[in-house]
Scaffold this motif. Structure first.
Motif, short mmCIF file in Angstrom:
data_model
loop_
_atom_site.label_atom_id
_atom_site.label_comp_id
_atom_site.label_asym_id
_atom_site.label_seq_id
_atom_site.Cartn_x
_atom_site.Cartn_y
_atom_site.Cartn_z
N ASP A 62 -16.56 52.88 -16.72
CA ASP A 62 -16.85 53.28 -18.09
C ASP A 62 -18.05 54.23 -18.22
O ASP A 62 -17.96 55.22 -18.95
CB ASP A 62 -17.07 52.03 -18.94
CG ASP A 62 -16.98 52.34 -20.42
OD1 ASP A 62 -15.95 52.87 -20.85
OD2 ASP A 62 -17.96 52.06 -21.14
N ARG A 72 -14.54 52.22 -32.76
CA ARG A 72 -13.54 51.82 -31.77
C ARG A 72 -13.30 52.94 -30.75
O ARG A 72 -13.33 54.12 -31.07
CB ARG A 72 -12.22 51.48 -32.45
CG ARG A 72 -12.27 50.22 -33.29
CD ARG A 72 -10.89 49.89 -33.82
NE ARG A 72 -10.95 48.97 -34.94
CZ ARG A 72 -9.91 48.64 -35.69
NH1 ARG A 72 -8.72 49.17 -35.42
NH2 ARG A 72 -10.05 47.81 -36.69
N SER A 73 -13.05 52.52 -29.51
CA SER A 73 -12.74 53.46 -28.44
C SER A 73 -12.12 52.68 -27.29
O SER A 73 -12.07 51.45 -27.32
CB SER A 73 -14.00 54.19 -27.96
OG SER A 73 -14.89 53.28 -27.33
N SER A 74 -11.65 53.39 -26.30
CA SER A 74 -11.14 52.79 -25.08
C SER A 74 -11.45 53.75 -23.94
O SER A 74 -11.73 54.94 -24.19
CB SER A 74 -9.62 52.56 -25.18
OG SER A 74 -8.92 53.79 -25.15
N LEU A 98 -4.97 51.16 -31.39
CA LEU A 98 -6.42 51.19 -31.22
C LEU A 98 -7.15 51.36 -32.54
O LEU A 98 -8.17 50.70 -32.79
CB LEU A 98 -6.81 52.31 -30.26
CG LEU A 98 -8.30 52.50 -29.98
CD1 LEU A 98 -8.89 51.23 -29.34
CD2 LEU A 98 -8.54 53.71 -29.07
#
Length: 281
Positions: free
Chosen positions: A35, A118-120, A105
């Motif tokens: 990440d 929000r994220s991925s 998402l």
């Protein structure tokens, strides 16, 4: 990282292929796609991919397109550059549509986290690819200025790169970033118009059809979609207002400036389409 046992070494002292494969997976998972490193590896990978696509466009065009060899050096550079921008546009349009309309998402009620935060890893990687492209294209525009575009292109790419990079690094407002990036849907048609022009097909039926496609694609992706985005911001303002002040300004500022530019360009597209239709009648 797992140590290679003595049993894993073959009789001739070499390491089996499966162990190389294992260590490659560990390197990819724990470092390159970890990440904290995703933004940087995705940008670097994107820049390298841009070079590959540019060279492939040059090679394929030189071999299979007769008009390419008759172009000037500056025109060939722009030809290759537009090939690169087309590939990026197809990629980022598909991914943006996926995250905005198909993925869960950013859907309401899917997660207790605010939509604006929000994220991925996948969404961040996708934005990194786009940042890499905008940096490469902006560098080319500045280096060859004004052959590949004037100040409006520098402003457009600078704003886009800043907004996308901020969203990628802070993971704020990624939904609205993808909404704006859907506007890249019009890029392949714009590039095709230029290709047809330099190939001497400006009076062809294909050129006319392409102009009509540009009109509707621009209307949908750069006019109506921006209106939808501002409506979404209005409905979720209580979440937008909790963003960092810089991100808050970007959410309103960048789409506003780009929206004004889109309206100005849309006026030129409409004027050009009318002119072309009048000639066909």
């Amino acid at each position: 990282m797992r140590q290679i046992s003595k049993e894993a070494v073959s009789a001739n002292g070499s390491i089996p292929l499966r162990d190389y494969h294992y260590h490659a997976e560990v390197l990819l998972k724990d470092y390159l796609l970890a990440d904290p490193f995703i933004p940087y590896t995705s940008i670097l990978g994107s820049i390298l991919a841009c070079k590959v696509v540019y060279d492939l466009t040059k090679f394929i065009s030189n071999v299979h397109c007769k008009a390419y060899s008759s172009l000037t050096k500056v025109q060939r550079t722009e030809w290759n550059n537009r090939g690169l921008s087309t590939v990026h546009a197809i990629f980022i349009t598909y991914m943006s549509l996926y995250f905005v309309f198909w993925s869960d998402l950013f859907s309401d009620g899917h997660d207790s986290m605010l939509i604006t935060f929000r994220s991925s890893p996948f969404s961040t990687l996708t934005l990194g690819v786009s940042v890499g492209y905008f940096l490469v294209d902006l560098a080319m525009i500045c280096w060859l200025y004004p052959s590949l575009g004037g100040m409006e292109y520098i402003l457009h790419h600078s704003l886009s790169a800043t907004a996308v990079a901020y969203s990628m690094l802070t993971k704020e407002g990624q939904l609205y970033t993808f909404m704006v990036l859907i506007s890249e849907m019009t890029t392949p048609e714009i590039n095709m118009r230029w290709y047809l022009d330099v190939a001497g097909l400006k009076k062809s039926v294909v050129y006319l059809i392409n102009g009509i496609v540009i009109f509707f694609a621009w209307l949908g992706a750069r006019i109506l979609l921006f209106g939808y985005m501002f409506h979404h911001v209005y409905l979720h303002y209580h979440q937008v207002v909790k963003m960092h002040i810089f991100g808050y300004v970007l959410v309103f500022g960048v789409p506003t400036v780009l929206g004004i530019m889109n309206l100005m360009w849309f006026g030129k597209i409409l004027k050009g389409l009318k002119k072309t239709l009048m000639k066909q009648m």
